[in-house]
Design an enzyme around this catalytic site. Structure first.
Site, PDB file in Angstrom:
ATOM      1  N   LYS A  37       0.882  -1.173   0.000  1.00  0.00           N
ATOM      2  CA  LYS A  37       0.000   0.000   0.000  1.00  0.00           C
ATOM      3  C   LYS A  37       0.917   1.220   0.000  1.00  0.00           C
ATOM      4  CE  LYS A  37      -4.174   1.923   0.612  1.00  0.00           C
ATOM      5  NZ  LYS A  37      -5.380   1.653  -0.191  1.00  0.00           N
ATOM      6  N   GLU A 109      -1.851  -1.982  -4.052  1.00  0.00           N
ATOM      7  CA  GLU A 109      -3.186  -1.391  -3.924  1.00  0.00           C
ATOM      8  C   GLU A 109      -3.084   0.122  -3.809  1.00  0.00           C
ATOM      9  OE1 GLU A 109      -6.952  -0.873  -0.945  1.00  0.00           O
ATOM     10  OE2 GLU A 109      -5.513  -2.467  -0.480  1.00  0.00           O
ATOM     11  N   GLY A 170     -16.560  -4.701  -6.995  1.00  0.00           N
ATOM     12  CA  GLY A 170     -16.048  -4.774  -5.637  1.00  0.00           C
ATOM     13  C   GLY A 170     -17.076  -5.106  -4.583  1.00  0.00           C
TER      14      GLY A 170
END
Length: 237
Positions: A37, A109, A170
């Protein structure tokens, strides 16, 4: 395919849960997985962030967070207001390359959408994908408006000559309405890329063991699962 970049058409579309599902699906195949991340905003020191959630749901996954900023803003803005150093694409590439040397798959991500600014120079997750020469998964919403944001994201990817691996819904509702059912068929055309999965709403609230057991049923083979778009579409029409 050692690296996959995960972006979304906006915030709160399910990127973290999709990232966890992909991690779980590949782990079920016996592959080693890491998740990076680059920036986490709107979270204080000591709080669990998106990486912790991916590890909790995905299982034996290596998690790396490069920076976090307290205010829930775009990374460049949050870094500036916190008087902290922004994360630059080169920082992400360096972290990913180290992890890729030790893992079968690295998932990156992003925060928000593809073109959210990472630093004061205007760098974005698209620049990270370009430097890594990595394909991109686009996590999309199910309902009204998703075709437009999906098409815009796809256009931005094509303009930068980035590979779009496919799109994943999602948060697929248990009782989809007319727009959601129609969007399922229209999303591949809007994206110019295949539909590679539909993660059920509230999947992140499942017990981790159940999440891992079911993750592969939500994702198509390129993402480590057995989900089939045609079969799924026929069942929800």
């Amino acid at each position: 395919m050692a690296v996959i970049v995960v972006t979304g058409t906006g915030t709160e579309v399910g990127k973290t849960v999709v990232t966890a599902a992909v991690a779980a699906a590949f782990r079920a195949q016996g592959r080693s997985v890491a998740v990076v991340k680059p920036t986490q905003t709107g979270i204080a020191a000591g709080e669990d962030g998106d990486v912790a959630e991916v590890v909790r749901l995905g299982g034996d996954v290596t998690g790396v967070e490069l920076a976090r900023f307290p205010e829930p803003l775009a990374p460049a803005t949050a870094a500036r207001r916190a008087k902290m150093a922004a994360v630059r694409p080169g920082d992400v590439v360096e972290a990913v390359e180290k992890l890729a040397a030790e893992h079968d798959l690295v998932l990156v991500e992003g925060a928000g959408g593809l073109l959210v600014r990472l630093d004061e120079d205007g760098a974005t997750l698209a620049d990270v994908a370009r430097l890594l020469a990595a394909p991109v998964i686009v996590v999309v919403a199910a309902g009204l408006g998703t075709l437009n944001t999906t098409a815009l994201t796809a256009e931005a990817l094509r303009a930068r000559k980035l590979e779009q691996l496919g799109v994943v819904v999602g948060s697929w509702p248990g009782e989809p309405d007319l727009a959601e059912r129609c969007n399922l068929a229209d999303l591949p055309e809007a994206a110019g890329a295949p539909l590679l999965g539909a993660v059920p709403e509230r999947a992140g609230s499942l017990a981790p063991s159940e999440f891992r057991a079911r993750a592969g049923s939500w994702l198509a083979p390129p993402l480590g699962g057995v989900w089939d778009a045609e079969t799924f579409g026929a069942a929800v029409r």
